[in-house]
Design an enzyme around this catalytic site. Structure first.
Site, short mmCIF file in Angstrom:
data_model
loop_
_atom_site.label_atom_id
_atom_site.label_comp_id
_atom_site.label_asym_id
_atom_site.label_seq_id
_atom_site.Cartn_x
_atom_site.Cartn_y
_atom_site.Cartn_z
N CYS A 149 0.83 -1.21 0.00
CA CYS A 149 0.00 0.00 0.00
C CYS A 149 0.86 1.26 0.00
O CYS A 149 0.60 2.19 -0.78
CB CYS A 149 -0.96 -0.02 1.18
SG CYS A 149 -0.24 -0.58 2.75
N1 LIG Z 1 -4.30 -4.34 4.88
C1 LIG Z 1 -3.82 -3.63 3.88
O1 LIG Z 1 -4.04 -2.41 3.81
C2 LIG Z 1 -3.00 -4.28 2.82
C3 LIG Z 1 -2.60 -3.52 1.71
C4 LIG Z 1 -1.82 -4.11 0.71
C5 LIG Z 1 -1.44 -5.42 0.84
N2 LIG Z 1 -1.81 -6.15 1.93
C6 LIG Z 1 -1.37 -7.53 2.02
O2 LIG Z 1 -2.49 -8.40 1.88
C7 LIG Z 1 -2.27 -9.58 2.66
C8 LIG Z 1 -3.47 -9.73 3.62
O3 LIG Z 1 -3.49 -8.58 4.45
P1 LIG Z 1 -4.73 -8.28 5.42
O4 LIG Z 1 -4.52 -6.90 5.91
O5 LIG Z 1 -6.00 -8.64 4.79
O6 LIG Z 1 -4.42 -9.32 6.61
P2 LIG Z 1 -5.46 -9.99 7.63
O7 LIG Z 1 -6.65 -9.13 7.81
O8 LIG Z 1 -4.65 -10.34 8.83
O9 LIG Z 1 -5.92 -11.34 6.88
C9 LIG Z 1 -4.99 -12.38 6.71
C10 LIG Z 1 -5.66 -13.55 5.99
O10 LIG Z 1 -4.71 -14.62 5.87
C11 LIG Z 1 -5.18 -15.77 6.58
N3 LIG Z 1 -4.05 -16.39 7.31
C12 LIG Z 1 -3.56 -16.05 8.52
N4 LIG Z 1 -2.52 -16.83 8.85
C13 LIG Z 1 -2.35 -17.70 7.83
C14 LIG Z 1 -1.43 -18.75 7.57
N5 LIG Z 1 -0.48 -19.07 8.46
N6 LIG Z 1 -1.55 -19.42 6.42
C15 LIG Z 1 -2.50 -19.12 5.52
N7 LIG Z 1 -3.41 -18.11 5.71
C16 LIG Z 1 -3.32 -17.41 6.84
C17 LIG Z 1 -6.25 -15.27 7.52
O11 LIG Z 1 -7.15 -16.33 7.75
P3 LIG Z 1 -7.93 -16.48 9.17
O12 LIG Z 1 -8.38 -15.12 9.54
O13 LIG Z 1 -9.07 -17.40 8.80
O14 LIG Z 1 -6.97 -17.09 10.13
C18 LIG Z 1 -6.85 -14.12 6.74
O15 LIG Z 1 -7.80 -14.60 5.80
C19 LIG Z 1 -0.93 -9.39 3.40
O16 LIG Z 1 0.10 -10.00 2.68
C20 LIG Z 1 -0.75 -7.87 3.36
O17 LIG Z 1 0.60 -7.48 3.43
C21 LIG Z 1 -2.60 -5.61 2.91
#
Ligand SMILES: NC(=O)c1ccc[n+]([C@@H]2O[C@H](COP(=O)([O-])OP(=O)(O)OC[C@H]3O[C@@H](n4cnc5c(N)ncnc54)[C@H](OP(=O)(O)O)[C@@H]3O)[C@@H](O)[C@H]2O)c1
Length: 340
Positions: A149
């Site tokens: 981001c």
């Molecule tokens: N948040 C942002 O603004 C943003 C922006 C750009 C990129 N990203 C990237 O997008 C990705 C997701 O971010 P997020 O903010 O959505 O994170 P998040 O809310 O913490 O969601 C993480 C997801 O991954 C799953 N997960 C957790 N531990 C895992 C494991 N060990 N193996 C497989 N799956 C697992 C979770 O499943 P459960 O909840 O069912 O455990 C959940 O569906 C990350 O790589 C992040 O860097 C995020």
């Protein structure tokens, strides 16, 4: 019938936004939703704000999605690599929202993450998913690594000025603020309401992994290595990133005009004449830019505002998927946000 897509990480913030956008997309349909600890639960139990809540989340297993055209991976760092490679080897197009495939070389990955990449042969095969700057590569690719981001905001601000030779590639400073959703949904004491409300703090000083990602992405435009000092800050808001980018001006024209010219065909990047506010981008796939030349110090300041969960994550991922599937680049995406 639309293209069938899977969303791995559907229970998270970014994955939930992918599901919302895909559900409203004219040419895509969700065929599989995967989650980690929430596998077996209903979508409603993790995202009550979404429709179709009776859908059940499956495991993070690349075989479980069956026959799909494209998969979105919204998984933590390190979790995307095995799933993404397995899906790609099955002929599924993949858009990874995580950081596992953003670097072009194993050396750059190891320098940023301190570990060897589990699939070094994959690095360089993935398009960098910033459509306004790498659209042709994304459209021709079956594997795309959507940017972080902060890099989305900073690279959109800096790349055209570096490409024009208008700013010095050394001594660039990016100070940026982000809302709490940028850190994901997991419970952490330092992200609790009590720890975040009514205060601002810097974090990841000197070591944040988005710094080398930004440098690598803009190097393609500068034609030489680029040096950035990056300081992220956490502010008490839900969504949004505002990146304030400073660079030494080398002269030649007007920075706002250079940015306008670079993005004249880009429907999701707009150069405006006043400092952009994060609240003007919330819910939309837009990046708002404004540029100011400080004659006194010989510096240009570019302000860049996005919604971290849309242009910084889910919206940009859908924009990439549209290109990879030969659809209209803006299908299912909004330039309008919501406010207040
Ligand atoms: N948040 C942002 O603004 C943003 C922006 C750009 C990129 N990203 C990237 O997008 C990705 C997701 O971010 P997020 O903010 O959505 O994170 P998040 O809310 O913490 O969601 C993480 C997801 O991954 C799953 N997960 C957790 N531990 C895992 C494991 N060990 N193996 C497989 N799956 C697992 C979770 O499943 P459960 O909840 O069912 O455990 C959940 O569906 C990350 O790589 C992040 O860097 C995020």
């Amino acid at each position: 019938m639309g293209h069938r897509v899977a969303v791995y990480g559907a229970s998270g913030y970014a994955g939930g936004e992918v599901v919302r956008l895909v559900d409203a997309h004219p040419d895509l349909e969700t065929a599989y939703l995967g989650a980690h600890s929430a596998a077996g639960a209903s979508l409603r139990s993790v995202h009550p704000q979404l429709g179709g809540g009776e859908r059940v989340l499956g495991p993070i297993d690349p075989e479980a999605c069956g026959d799909v055209d494209l998969a979105f991976l919204a998984l933590p760092h390190g979790a995307s690599a095995p799933v993404g490679v397995a899906l790609a080897e099955r002929g599924v197009k993949v858009v990874d929202l995580g950081s596992d495939f953003r670097f072009a070389t194993p050396g750059a990955y190891t320098a940023a993450y301190g570990t060897d990449h589990p699939h070094p042969e994959e690095l360089g095969r993935w398009a960098y998913g910033l459509p306004e700057l790498f659209g042709d590569r994304i459209a021709g690719s079956d594997r795309t690594a959507a940017p972080g981001c902060y890099p989305t905001a900073a690279v959109l601000a800096l790349a055209p000025l570096l490409a024009a030779g208008a700013v010095d590639p050394e001594g660039i400073v990016v100070d940026a603020v982000s809302g709490v959703t940028g850190a994901g949904r997991g419970a952490r004491a330092d992200l609790s309401f009590g720890a975040v409300a009514d205060g601002v703090r810097a974090y990841g000083l000197l070591t944040h992994r988005h710094r080398p990602e930004m440098e690598e992405a803009v190097t393609a435009f500068a034609g030489t290595s680029v040096e950035i000092v990056f300081t992220p800050h956490l502010v008490p808001m839900q969504r949004g990133i505002l990146a304030t980018c400073h660079a030494r001006w080398r002269g030649g024209g007007d920075p706002a005009a250079t940015l306008r010219d670079a993005y004249r065909e880009a429907r999701f990047v707009e150069v405006i004449d006043e400092p952009p506010q994060t609240r003007w981008t919330v819910g939309s796939n837009r990046c708002l830019l404004a540029a100011y030349l400080d004659d006194r110090t010989g510096r240009v300041i570019v302000l860049s505002a996005i919604d971290n969960l849309i242009k910084g994550a889910a919206g940009q991922a859908v924009q990439c998927a549209n290109l990879m599937l030969g659809l209209d680049e803006g299908a299912g995406l909004s330039v309008a946000g919501w406010m207040p």
